[in-house]
Scaffold this active site. Structure first.
Site, PDB file in Angstrom:
ATOM      1  N   SER A   8       7.718  -1.847   7.958  1.00 44.21           N
ATOM      2  CA  SER A   8       8.004  -1.836   6.286  1.00 44.21           C
ATOM      3  C   SER A   8       8.814  -3.092   5.865  1.00 44.21           C
ATOM      4  CB  SER A   8       8.809  -0.999   6.312  1.00 44.21           C
ATOM      5  OG  SER A   8       9.502  -0.855   4.835  1.00 44.21           O
ATOM      6  N   HIS A  33       3.566  -1.543   5.733  1.00 43.17           N
ATOM      7  CA  HIS A  33       4.203   0.067   5.073  1.00 43.17           C
ATOM      8  C   HIS A  33       4.458  -0.856   4.267  1.00 43.17           C
ATOM      9  CE1 HIS A  33       5.231   3.945   5.428  1.00 43.17           C
ATOM     10  NE2 HIS A  33       6.672   3.206   4.625  1.00 43.17           N
ATOM     11  N   ASP A  35       6.716   0.724   0.805  1.00 45.42           N
ATOM     12  CA  ASP A  35       7.547   1.429   0.194  1.00 45.42           C
ATOM     13  C   ASP A  35       7.476   1.679  -1.170  1.00 45.42           C
ATOM     14  OD1 ASP A  35       8.707   3.060   2.986  1.00 45.42           O
ATOM     15  OD2 ASP A  35       9.555   0.626   2.949  1.00 45.42           O
ATOM     16  N   MET A  37       9.508   2.957  -4.411  1.00 44.36           N
ATOM     17  CA  MET A  37       9.989   3.995  -5.005  1.00 44.36           C
ATOM     18  C   MET A  37      10.948   3.496  -6.366  1.00 44.36           C
ATOM     19  SD  MET A  37      13.039   2.737  -2.600  1.00 44.36           S
ATOM     20  CE  MET A  37      12.499   2.780  -0.453  1.00 44.36           C
ATOM     21  N   HIS A  66       3.526   3.864   0.890  1.00 45.39           N
ATOM     22  CA  HIS A  66       4.285   5.499   0.824  1.00 45.39           C
ATOM     23  C   HIS A  66       4.659   5.238  -0.699  1.00 45.39           C
ATOM     24  CE1 HIS A  66       8.259   7.089   2.467  1.00 45.39           C
ATOM     25  NE2 HIS A  66       7.849   8.046   2.407  1.00 45.39           N
ATOM     26  N   MET A  68       7.011   6.699  -3.141  1.00 45.23           N
ATOM     27  CA  MET A  68       8.174   7.714  -3.370  1.00 45.23           C
ATOM     28  C   MET A  68       7.987   7.447  -5.039  1.00 45.23           C
ATOM     29  SD  MET A  68      10.451   6.744   0.192  1.00 45.23           S
ATOM     30  CE  MET A  68       9.573   4.634   0.094  1.00 45.23           C
ATOM     31  N   MET A 137       9.502  11.961   7.251  1.00 43.23           N
ATOM     32  CA  MET A 137      10.289  11.054   7.534  1.00 43.23           C
ATOM     33  C   MET A 137      11.546  11.483   8.186  1.00 43.23           C
ATOM     34  SD  MET A 137      10.032   9.364   5.187  1.00 43.23           S
ATOM     35  CE  MET A 137      11.517   8.364   4.842  1.00 43.23           C
ATOM     36  N   ASP A 175       8.876   8.086  10.359  1.00 39.93           N
ATOM     37  CA  ASP A 175       9.721   6.887   9.501  1.00 39.93           C
ATOM     38  C   ASP A 175      10.754   7.250   8.509  1.00 39.93           C
ATOM     39  OD1 ASP A 175      10.290   4.993   7.340  1.00 39.93           O
ATOM     40  OD2 ASP A 175       8.588   5.623   5.923  1.00 39.93           O
ATOM     41  N   GLY A 176      11.861   6.078   9.176  1.00 39.11           N
ATOM     42  CA  GLY A 176      12.974   5.897   8.869  1.00 39.11           C
ATOM     43  C   GLY A 176      13.799   6.125  10.746  1.00 39.11           C
ATOM     44  N   GLY A 197      11.593  -0.611  10.014  1.00 38.03           N
ATOM     45  CA  GLY A 197      11.799  -1.779   8.587  1.00 38.03           C
ATOM     46  C   GLY A 197      13.170  -3.406   9.399  1.00 38.03           C
TER      47      GLY A 197
HETATM   48  O1  5RP Z   1      10.589   4.993   3.463  1.00 36.69           O
HETATM   49  C1  5RP Z   1      11.588   4.372   4.222  1.00 36.69           C
HETATM   50  C2  5RP Z   1      12.854   4.909   3.408  1.00 36.69           C
HETATM   51  O2  5RP Z   1      12.837   5.492   1.980  1.00 36.69           O
HETATM   52  C3  5RP Z   1      11.588   3.185   4.701  1.00 36.69           C
HETATM   53  O3  5RP Z   1       9.479   3.170   5.380  1.00 36.69           O
HETATM   54  C4  5RP Z   1      12.309   3.253   5.749  1.00 36.69           C
HETATM   55  O4  5RP Z   1      13.157   3.335   5.608  1.00 36.69           O
HETATM   56  C5  5RP Z   1      11.871   2.289   6.919  1.00 36.69           C
HETATM   57  O5  5RP Z   1      13.162   1.430   6.771  1.00 36.69           O
HETATM   58  P1  5RP Z   1      14.077   1.453   8.331  1.00 36.69           P
HETATM   59  O6  5RP Z   1      13.015   1.633   9.694  1.00 36.69           O
HETATM   60  O7  5RP Z   1      15.575   0.400   8.451  1.00 36.69           O
HETATM   61  O8  5RP Z   1      14.290   3.399   8.147  1.00 36.69           O
HETATM   62 FE   FE2 Z   2       8.812   4.596   4.028  1.00 40.05          FE
END
Ligand code: 5RP
Ligand code: FE2
Length: 223
Positions: A8, A33, A35, A37, A66, A68, A137, A175-176, A197
């Site tokens: 990401s 990826h 993101d 927002m 992605h 959001m 997520m 993801d996350g 990320g």
């Molecule tokens: O969608 C996301 C946050 O909303 C990111 O893709 C996700 O948080 C990636 O970051 P990390 O790997 O640091 O958690």
């Molecule tokens: Fe994401």
């Protein structure tokens, strides 16, 4: 089965984004990826389609967008024209989810739906025939660097069983908070694409970081 890592760019250094993308491509990334927002659907603002315009000529990897954002329908054409290969929309942000999926596919792009940690898989059971990917997520969306929520793992298992039962070809992306530790239960539960990320971009040696996560995921399913 193959594990794919999708770094990401949210966690990358934006002052040298091109190099940051090329570095993870050479390290073995399979998707980039992205993101997006809007400060409404999630309590944070990142960037829009101009970032795709900038990186699209620099890489052959699929761009995994992605969204959001509220009202995703309004922006899908823009992201399609900027070179997205996958567009994923949150089921929580779509009033007419099936229409939004059709809109994404009308541009010849792969369509995915994203579920927040609390959103049940029942919410997408009637669109499974129409999508290419489900993104689950494992943090509440809005920020990188958050802690992985373990209670999502049974949901990955349930979704994987449902996809198999119905004989569908749908990728499960997670993801996350993905690290070389947290990828293990998710890969065992049936996910194959993993966003990472901070676990990649916060490390000096991105290649080593990516390869460590990938190896942990592959070992989890191949023994
Ligand atoms: O969608 C996301 C946050 O909303 C990111 O893709 C996700 O948080 C990636 O970051 P990390 O790997 O640091 O958690
Ligand atoms: Fe994401």
């Amino acid at each position: 089965m193959m594990i794919q890592i999708a770094p990401s760019i949210l966690a990358a250094n934006f002052a040298k984004l091109g190099e940051e993308v090329k570095e993870v491509e050479q390290a073995g990334a399979k998707l980039i990826h992205i993101d997006v927002m809007d400060g409404h659907f999630v309590p944070n603002i990142s960037f829009g389609s101009i970032v795709l315009d900038a990186i699209r000529p620099l890489t052959d990897l699929p761009l995994d967008v992605h969204l959001m954002i509220e009202n995703p329908d309004q922006y899908i054409e823009q992201f399609a024209q900027a070179g997205a290969d996958y567009i994923t929309v949150h089921v929580e942000a779509c009033r007419h989810l099936h229409r939004t999926i059709q809109l994404i596919r009308s541009y010849g792009i792969k369509a995915g739906v994203v579920l927040n940690p609390h959103t049940p898989i029942e919410s997408i059971q009637h669109v499974l025939e129409d999508i290419d990917m489900v993104l689950l997520m494992t943090v509440n969306p809005g920020f990188g660097g958050q802690k992985f929520i373990h209670s999502v793992v049974p949901k990955i298992e349930a979704l994987s069983s449902l996809i198999k039962e119905r004989g569908l070809d749908i990728a499960i992306e997670i993801d996350g908070g993905i690290t070389a530790e947290t990828i293990v239960p998710c890969a065992q539960a049936g996910a194959t694409i993993f966003v990472a990320g901070s676990a990649i971009y916060s490390k000096e040696d991105r290649t080593a970081a990516l390869q460590e996560i990938l190896a942990a995921g592959e070992a989890a399913i191949n023994g």
